[in-house]
Scaffold this active site. Structure first.
Site, PDB file in Angstrom:
ATOM      1  N   GLY A  44     -19.068-111.293  69.654  1.00 38.80           N
ATOM      2  CA  GLY A  44     -19.992-110.230  70.057  1.00 38.80           C
ATOM      3  C   GLY A  44     -19.277-108.907  70.245  1.00 38.80           C
ATOM      4  N   TYR A  45     -19.202-108.145  69.157  1.00 37.18           N
ATOM      5  CA  TYR A  45     -18.593-106.807  69.243  1.00 37.18           C
ATOM      6  C   TYR A  45     -19.684-105.730  69.124  1.00 37.18           C
ATOM      7  CZ  TYR A  45     -14.494-109.542  67.595  1.00 37.18           C
ATOM      8  OH  TYR A  45     -13.516-110.475  67.410  1.00 37.18           O
ATOM      9  N   SER A  46     -20.443-105.764  68.004  1.00 33.87           N
ATOM     10  CA  SER A  46     -21.375-104.674  67.681  1.00 33.87           C
ATOM     11  C   SER A  46     -22.527-104.598  68.670  1.00 33.87           C
ATOM     12  CB  SER A  46     -21.963-104.878  66.287  1.00 33.87           C
ATOM     13  OG  SER A  46     -20.968-104.768  65.323  1.00 33.87           O
TER      14      SER A  46
ATOM     15  N   GLU B 263      -5.134-112.910  59.805  1.00 33.35           N
ATOM     16  CA  GLU B 263      -5.848-113.233  58.576  1.00 33.35           C
ATOM     17  C   GLU B 263      -6.238-111.989  57.796  1.00 33.35           C
ATOM     18  OE1 GLU B 263      -7.031-116.090  57.056  1.00 33.35           O
ATOM     19  OE2 GLU B 263      -5.644-117.128  58.350  1.00 33.35           O
TER      20      GLU B 263
ATOM     21  N   SER C  57     -18.187 -99.702  57.111  1.00 40.03           N
ATOM     22  CA  SER C  57     -18.576 -99.379  55.740  1.00 40.03           C
ATOM     23  C   SER C  57     -17.371 -98.920  54.926  1.00 40.03           C
ATOM     24  CB  SER C  57     -19.611 -98.269  55.769  1.00 40.03           C
ATOM     25  OG  SER C  57     -18.971 -97.050  56.090  1.00 40.03           O
TER      26      SER C  57
END
Lengths: 389, 377, 389, 377
Positions: free
Chosen positions: D122-124, D239, D359
């Site tokens: 849960g970041y955004s 990663e 983006s």
């Protein structure tokens, strides 16, 4: 598995940079551009003494005995500064002799290449401009012993300053194998490679003015030039040798082109930081910065393909054709676009002869057709990958 | 919407064709000044030079549709340009007609039509770039004269121009657009020096022009003091339909098609290469879009409703085309692209054309801000 | 010479916009998407009453007798709002009957089309997916009087709601002329066009789920369907009629696609003004605004080609093939790019079903293959321009 | 530079191949949870799940080169993913290994390896977008608990996750990066509600997650209070070589080549079309460039000198490739591109992948500003 340069390769890069800073800054490049062969024998000699010219030549023949990854380091730097020199041509001639020459031929030419007292180049292309065995249509008159050549070799790089040409031609005998990448092109006779000295009877060179004046090429006329057994490169399969030479050429041109693309990008980044319009440096605007970021992504991607290809010349010959085409196809189009956009991002000054950026644009036009353009290599990749699968 | 021409317009087209059949030499003498002068006289006699200028000032009094027909027919046959003083005919003359005094009209207009004058335009300055209105070249009024100090750059043809149509700052205390004045200055005026700038092909196609106390009478001012920006913006609005550029692109396309017909790629005729063929089609599409968009602009102009985006759309399409055409030309040339030659030099020359008068990114800003209403950066 | 819309065409546009605002806002579009044929007979009837459906049909047959430029005005608006409707299909069926139908056929179908009580569509493509006469391989069994069809027509737009299909097939007789654009494709028999009613014996329709759910297509199975002389479109050269139908189809799809592209651009411009990131609307950043400006240039350029092409259908038939291909080639690729970039410029919400922009993306995927994609039309332009010169 | 593998590494490669020959069913059962669980057990027995995690926590203790070989071989055979809890293995586990308490390690690490847990991240948040650090979701400490109020968005797999690895703002008074803390919260915690977001294909692949006074013990905090940004940036750095993405792209390329082999364009086999063939080659070039650039990043990582540009270069190349592959797929499908189908949906699905985590334009800003040193906008 280690995909990085060694410490020694870092030192090599520093040494080449220092040499170029000292001996071939842009003022010297521009001076050499005005000379007939865009070549300075003194500079070349000094470059040989510095060690870069004989880098690939075995120690037994007076060279440094290093590999193609090392050579790529040098070419990136000569590309970055647009150094006019027959470095690629001579390396390819040396490779031809190393791969397919007799001990006597090696003895004769390699030490002279390494010390900078002789220059070599390839003479493969003809008017058909096909970069491969299928473009070699010149047929020798042969008495079984001596091949006599009457004809022309076109687009010969560094034709004016070369001392020896590696000429591709065909014998009168039909080859058993179909020739080159494309079977059935109707080209007759077995492929041969021979060494033709500049001063041999019947050799004439016509220089053609270059768009990129840091580079020169010309047409080699052969008017009854005799190639005896001692001048033929006979020690190996000529088809394979020619293919390797062209792939190594693609890789070398990609290395020099990559250096030049990075040079153009660096100039333009600096310009974008310095040039103020509408109250701020133009490099603040995304229209400029995003384009520069894309160029950087391209140069980094080309590096990955190029380094593997260079390593493969010394370590994994079967991978060379594919990586040569991967690298050159990317370079041919990306460098073209970088050259154009860097000039455009410079605005009006980009169109003046005073600014250096236009020299990089012209170099991109030189690099594209060398050893095959983007579509040539994409077609070849398609053939290679259809064969593999 | 109606793309048919009236019978009168068709008759005019036939008249032009007949004229060209009768008078245009085949082959055309290349760069022959005597022929060009003679040709201009013939066109002058038909009133086809300055075709849409008022007849009282020596023009043809023609309408925009006929002017389009005239240009189209002339360029289809690759006849020489309609007139000898390109800048004079395109920008300076119309500005003088709109803003000039009777004396200025008498002095300049006929000279432009006859090709006796040769105008250059002085807008750009070093360190100003796309932000034209921030120009610094000063003119201070002393009695009946302006005294000019400063510098212009990218002045095309200044080295053989007779006059310069220039912008100067007459009032540095007001807002940047208001303090600008337009002057018509003979290049022989003492205090003007020209320093050519070589372009990347080594040709001196433009110049720096230095003004070191050059004096010119106030009577050489075009329009009122402080109105220079308006005068020049009006001049730039002329000829912006893009018809001429499209015509030029059509000729390039013809040239590149000829090249493609004789070129070979990878051992077969270039036209058998799907990508070559489709790239040619793509160019045809864009050229025709430019040409028809030009006709739409022409209609807007006739109806008195120019959209303001004509130059921007034109320049963007042209930029794409010039790049594509240059690249395809060089690819078709193969290794010969490395040589010097006419095609090769043209494939570099577009860099100057596309940047002239504002880079593509400036045009994109104009469209985004003025037409799409996006916020300024 | 006048390249502008008339005042009447302005009124027409206003009327269509008002109709769409009232009767087919986006909520209604989304509702119709979930119905089997993405079609509302009530909406269609109302649209016919408004006048748009019979716009091209002569007044003698109950239509408005207007031209293709007028029709383009309507299509731009139905495209802008993504109205689900068989408008293009029916217009093309009507064109076929107008061009090649008998008086009785016109009498039977045109008034019903105009009043919205019948829907027509073309059934030309087969599994080969070749948009031209060369794609018509279906051969009728014929007793000289009645042609009997056994086979399938694919990618039939609005197959589910159509009442009549204009089917292209071949008679058993060899044609004297080589067929279509490409001679020598080995397709036998003279081309014929026939009208097949939905309720004729042997007709079966299989709907295929659409990616763009505002549109539907299906496969038409013909199992012994009989086409008698009264059902054949025999009044003109079928090759020429088919070519005209496909070109008119390209122009109609370009018009609807252009409207949709403008709709997508408008949505995205609004989003760029509203969405704030890093302290300012994202429309301030050149990375966004320049892309939007390029889209606008594309839509304006397509308009120029499209309007000429539409005008040419009524006024200059010889110019139709070239302008149909010019317009559709530009639209096919530019709309694709616009759809993709508009979704990307929306960021994460562009990928949600909640926002409308994804519907425009899907429409762009629908529009591309309709009547031939970009490469198809570029190939055709190359053939046309080589022939002309 | 040396692309040769050591004899030990070659032996490891052979071991993997032998394992796959012996155990990988052909054909593979599609989406069979029992098979996937069995497969995971077999991989766990080899210590190939969490291959580069320390052995003391159940990992394989393997080095990065062997890990690369393992992934390469597995994906060449299209074997199922190495492990069942992707987020747990890739981001959460390494973060817990680096910053977790002994209790957190015992609770979570083995569960991740066994696939008993399923993590989401849960970041955004809405209205935060690319500017991640300006997140607003609040956690207030009350005694031994944090009380969470706020909202997360674009939370992939939240609807079947067991835990969320989340960022919350614990101190709104300090600079935006400093007031952020990382929490490990069970999804069963009262006060959490999930609302799925349908993507453009109509699938619920991500979610909004609402926190309405959800309480979690302080012992679920990962790292110190206010150190959350650092913890997550470290996790994101795992990663990032791009090897996995390149492998995925290689599979796409294979798929599109198969399609091209059976497709026809304009009445002839698609592979006879020069443009189709060259577009495939262009994709091959970019995929191989991605793969090798990933290897260069891996070398940098091994040498402890990550460049910081790994993610950006990867995402930009990937964005270009996904677009090109999607378009070529649809063009090859011809009219069938209008239908629903797996290939058609994949040709839309990339829009979500490319936008995830910033983006392309954000990546370009990062490169331009951090690497090229251009001024911030």
């Amino acid at each position: 598995m280690n995909f990085g340069f060694t410490e020694e390769q870092g030192f090599l890069r520093d040494a080449v940079r220092k040499f170029l800073d000292d001996r071939c800054p842009m003022a010297e490049v521009r001076r050499l551009m005005k000379t007939p062969n865009a070549h300075s024998p003194e500079l070349w000699k000094a470059f040989a003494e510095q060690g870069s010219v004989g880098l690939l030549i075995p120690e037994a023949y007076g060279g440094a005995g290093l590999g193609w990854v090392d050579f790529v380091v040098v070419l990136e730097e000569t590309g970055r500064t647009l150094m006019p020199s027959p470095l690629v041509s001579t390396a390819l001639a040396a490779l031809a002799i190393r791969e397919a020459g007799s001990p006597a031929q090696k003895e004769r030419w390699l030490p002279r290449f390494a010390e900078g007292s002789a220059i070599g180049t390839l003479a493969v292309l003809e008017a058909s401009d096909l970069p491969g065995a299928e473009g070699v249509a010149l047929v020798a008159d042969s008495d079984g012993e001596v091949d006599v050549l009457h004809g022309e070799k076109c687009f010969v790089a560094d034709a004016g300053c070369a001392d020896v040409y590696v000429v591709a031609y065909r014998s009168t005998e039909r080859s058993a194998e179909p020739s080159g990448d494309r079977a059935g092109t109707g080209v007759g006779g077995a492929l041969r490679l021979g060494l033709v000295a500049r001063d041999a009877p019947g050799v004439r060179v016509a220089l053609v003015p270059s768009l990129d004046e840091t580079r020169r090429s010309g047409t080699l006329s052969l008017d009854g030039v005799r190639i005896g057994p001692d001048a033929r490169l006979a020690a190996a399969d000529p088809e394979a040798t020619l293919a390797l030479l062209l792939d190594a050429g693609s890789i070398a041109v990609t290395a020099e082109g990559l250096g030049a693309a990075e040079g153009a990008l660096a100039l333009t980044v600096q310009y974008a930081k310095d040039r103020v319009q509408f109250g701020s440096p133009i490099g603040r605007f995304q229209g400029v910065k995003h384009r520069l970021a894309d160029m950087w992504v391209d140069t980094e991607s080309i590096k990955s393909l190029l380094y593997y290809g260079a390593w493969a010349i010394d370590e994994r010959r079967d991978a060379v054709p594919r990586y040569a085409s991967l690298a050159k196809a990317y370079l041919a189009d990306a460098f073209t676009r970088i050259g154009v956009d860097c000039v455009q991002l410079h605005g009006a000054v980009g169109y003046t002869i005073e600014y250096d950026i236009q020299l990089y644009l012209k170099r991109s036009k030189w690099a594209r057709p060398m050893f095959g353009d983007g579509d040539h290599h994409r077609d070849r990749l398609a053939r290679l990958s259809m064969g593999n699968r | 919407m109606d793309f048919n021409f009236t019978p009168e317009e068709q008759a005019f087209r036939e008249e032009i064709r007949a004229f060209l059949d009768a008078h245009l030499p085949d082959p055309m003498p290349e760069d022959d000044p005597d022929f060009l002068r003679l040709w201009n006289e013939k066109l002058r006699a038909k009133r086809w030079v300055g075709f849409n200028w008022p007849r009282e000032w020596g023009g043809g009094g023609g309408d925009l549709i006929r002017q389009f027909i005239l240009k189209e027919e002339m360029s289809a046959r690759r006849a020489p340009a309609l007139g000898l003083d390109f800048m004079g005919l395109t920008w300076v003359g119309p500005a003088i007609i709109a803003h000039g005094t009777k004396e200025q009209k008498a002095e300049h207009l006929e000279a432009i039509l006859d090709g006796r004058s040769h105008w250059c335009t002085g807008y750009s300055e070093p360190d100003v770039g796309s932000d034209l209105a921030s120009l610094q070249c000063r003119a201070v009024r002393e009695g009946d004269e302006y005294v000019i100090h400063g510098q212009k750059i990218w002045t095309t043809s200044a080295h053989f121009a007779s006059h310069i149509f220039m912008l100067v700052r007459t009032d540095p205390t007001v807002s940047k657009y208001k303090g600008i004045t337009c002057l018509l200055v003979p290049m022989t005026t003492p205090g003007i020096t020209i320093s050519p700038i070589e372009n990347l092909s080594g040709k001196a196609s433009f110049n720096q022009v230095f003004f070191d106390g050059a004096r010119t009478p106030v009577s050489n001012r075009l329009g009122a003091e402080g109105e220079g920006w308006k005068v020049v913006m009006g001049a730039l609005a002329n000829e912006r339909s893009g018809i001429s550029e499209a015509t030029e692109m059509l000729q390039h396309l013809d040239d590149i098609r000829s090249l493609a017909k004789r070129a070979r790629r990878g051992g077969r005729p270039a036209l058998e290469d799907d990508r070559v063929r489709r790239r040619l089609s793509e160019m045809e599409i864009r050229v025709e879009a430019m040409r028809l968009t030009g006709l739409r602009h022409l209609t807007d102009q006739i109806n008195g409703k120019p959209s303001g985006s004509e130059t921007a759309i034109n320049k963007l399409q042209r930029g794409i085309l010039e790049f594509e055409m240059s690249e395809l030309t060089l690819e078709l040339l193969g290794s010969a692209a490395q040589h010097q030659g006419e095609l090769q030099h043209e494939a570099l020359a577009w860099h100057g054309t596309v940047i002239g008068g504002g880079s593509p990114n400036i045009q994109r800003n104009i469209i985004a801000e003025r037409i799409l209403g996006l916020p300024k950066d």
